[in-house]
Design an enzyme around this catalytic site. Sequence first.
Site, mmCIF file in Angstrom:
data_model
loop_
_atom_site.group_PDB
_atom_site.id
_atom_site.type_symbol
_atom_site.label_atom_id
_atom_site.label_comp_id
_atom_site.label_asym_id
_atom_site.label_seq_id
_atom_site.Cartn_x
_atom_site.Cartn_y
_atom_site.Cartn_z
ATOM 1 N N GLY A 239 31.882 50.430 47.678
ATOM 2 C CA GLY A 239 32.637 51.538 48.255
ATOM 3 C C GLY A 239 33.109 52.487 47.167
ATOM 4 O O GLY A 239 32.886 53.680 47.225
ATOM 5 N N ASN A 593 39.501 34.482 39.140
ATOM 6 C CA ASN A 593 38.185 33.853 39.128
ATOM 7 C C ASN A 593 37.431 34.416 37.932
ATOM 8 O O ASN A 593 37.143 35.610 37.874
ATOM 9 C CB ASN A 593 37.433 34.155 40.434
ATOM 10 C CG ASN A 593 36.037 33.535 40.460
ATOM 11 O OD1 ASN A 593 35.274 33.642 39.493
ATOM 12 N ND2 ASN A 593 35.703 32.884 41.554
ATOM 13 N N LYS A 595 34.482 34.235 36.944
ATOM 14 C CA LYS A 595 33.141 34.791 37.152
ATOM 15 C C LYS A 595 33.202 36.159 37.832
ATOM 16 O O LYS A 595 32.601 37.128 37.363
ATOM 17 C CB LYS A 595 32.318 33.809 37.994
ATOM 18 C CG LYS A 595 30.867 34.184 38.120
ATOM 19 C CD LYS A 595 30.081 33.110 38.861
ATOM 20 C CE LYS A 595 29.888 31.879 37.987
ATOM 21 N NZ LYS A 595 29.130 30.820 38.690
ATOM 22 N N GLU A 667 39.425 48.353 38.671
ATOM 23 C CA GLU A 667 39.069 49.695 38.210
ATOM 24 C C GLU A 667 39.184 49.900 36.709
ATOM 25 O O GLU A 667 38.575 50.801 36.145
ATOM 26 C CB GLU A 667 39.914 50.718 38.975
ATOM 27 C CG GLU A 667 39.523 50.681 40.435
ATOM 28 C CD GLU A 667 40.397 51.518 41.343
ATOM 29 O OE1 GLU A 667 40.079 52.684 41.521
ATOM 30 O OE2 GLU A 667 41.375 50.987 41.881
HETATM 31 MO MO1 MOS Z 1 39.243 52.664 44.483
HETATM 32 S S1 MOS Z 1 38.760 54.597 43.973
HETATM 33 O O1 MOS Z 1 40.947 52.949 44.775
HETATM 34 O O2 MOS Z 1 38.380 52.378 45.874
#
Ligand code: MOS
Length: 701
Positions: A239, A593, A595, A667
Amino acid sequence: MTLSVEHPPSAIGAPLDRVDGPRKVTGAAKYAYEYPVTGVTYAFPVQSTIAKGRVTAIDARAARALPGVLAVLSHENAPRLAPLDDGELAVLQSPAVAYHGQIIAAVVAETPEIARHAASLISVRYEEQPHDVELRANRGGLFKPERLANGDETDSERGDVEGALASAPIALDHTYTTPAEHHNPLEPHATIAVWSDDGERLTLYDSNQGPHTIRDTVAAAFSLPPERVRVIAPYVGGGFGSKLFVHPPLMLAVLAARATGRPVKLALTRQQMFALTGYRTPTIQRVRLGAERDGRLTAIAHDVVEQTGTIHEFTEQTAVATRMMYAAPDRRTTHRLARLDMPVPMYMRAPGECPGMFALESAMDELAVAAGLDPIELRLRNEPAVDPESSHPFSSRGLVTCLREGAQRFGWQPRDPTPRARREGRWLLGTGVAASTYPHYQFPATALAQVDRAGNYRVRIDAADIGTGAWTALTQIAADALEAPVERVQLEIGDSALPPAGLAGGSAGTVSWGWAIVEAARQLRARLRDQYGGVVPPDGIEASGAFDVNPAAQRFSMHAFGAQFAAVRVNQDTGEVRVPRLLGVFAVGRIMNAKTARSQLLGGMTWGLSMALHEASVLDPRFGDFVNHDFAEYHIATNADVGAVDVAWIDEDDPHVDPMGAKGLGEIGIVGTAAAIANAVYHATGIRVRDLPITLDKLLQ
Ligand code: MOS
């Protein structure tokens, strides 16, 4: 309130294989488009070929005459929607055209091929107006938005920035630019919209980052109580921000199903996504740094110009990281917007921090050169004791440790900072470093925990796994909180019929959902102990738990940090840049986790490399559209571009962030990578590229 899981955990942290892995590789995991629905039909949108004006006539006779076509929808006949804040979602509600590629009509047909062909037969006449699509810093009409997309203040100012810059022994003033970029999840946006026979209930199988959020927007648009809309999304193929909120195609699918009385499937093509599902705004960032001769910052100014659309406002929070990264008594950040006849930009992985830290961390490298300091030493000298903006202490701040650990692991020293000092044949070699950061966001969430007589647990929460590993990490968190082996814990996520929870966004998923799950597990164990003497009754028992707000957020500045290192080779004849080695060291609290965490960070760094060298959505200002709108022409890093990527993290014990001790890590991986590479390119070549991506032409001077 105690904040740590009481018993020694066994599942958290383990590199558990994805619990949804077998379902995915056997095809048992269904993605939105794959649900079998009786009597389903297919919608295909018609997109505007002008950027501004209005539709004056739609000739759909040829489309309607095609066998298998059920309906042609346009503003003339589409069902009416309730007014919405986001003008982009007023699909087919008026003849006005606000950007190139906007949905102006659609065909609904018995097969996707018929729908697509019929859409190509529709001819549209427009009254076209001159459009305004180019972002420039010196253009008129720039305005100050009310707030940033993350809710923060638009601007910040402390002290006398101009005075401090004017009197600084070392002063830098550079402008950095980043292009428009597009999210390209492997699974394009897809929806199946199914209305109940009485038209009172709606079910959506939809690829998104949070069913409850989608549900609420759609319910409002169709004037339904939210409980009458169900959004199902247990598996999502990526996404990156483009599936956080409702976009026009989803609205179209629901309208089309409403209009035809038949279930409607709509899957976007890759090309359609470039106009219809958001993108990262281009940015123009002026960064000015003032410093003492020893590199200590006296002033920081970060002034950003970026864009929004005309029918909705979105302000990327590009300079917010600059507010807390480094200490300097005089500081300013500003954000100004151009309102353009373009699609509205949207959150895209690490919105704000990603482009903003390219500018700040490039500028810090330039300051290191100007001050004759090692860039790591420069950052150590500017490490703030508290958050420079809020004056709150950091709940934990691992930047220095990450830089030091990273320097060791990467083999940073010995390093001759002189550009073009190292070469192998026709290749110039360089190394670069940059800092990384991402805020610790959290959103309210509720979870339900159940146990049966046999000791099997079920945990239900409307979380979303967009490929990140949430299925697995949440199972681990639940297992420890329930004091049960992971095999005994069955998770249910990705359905708005489950207890409400917030988005898989802002790196807030695991750290918010996990908290709710810990609370539900505690409640369940307390009930079992206090009301049932530890013996599960025949019908089993259940308990809910919720996370609302983190009280520590009022007292602490909470952020994840990292350090990114890059080694590059630049061919002195062709300008070709190769990145044989990347290292990212992160301070993200406790790892849930090992991995899936590594995969997240690896993916972010790879994307950062892609951002540094390849990604740019190219605008054709004559038409107002992005011309490189597919994988043939929107270049992303491939395997051959990616060298050795080393991902590491430090042990970070942060008791304030949540009961698991975890910080969001979805992120941060992309933040700083592009700056580290650009800084390495400077080291290799002596050429400072301040305009991403770093293409060959910029190095052939
Ligand atoms: Mo992230 S840009 O907050 O899906």
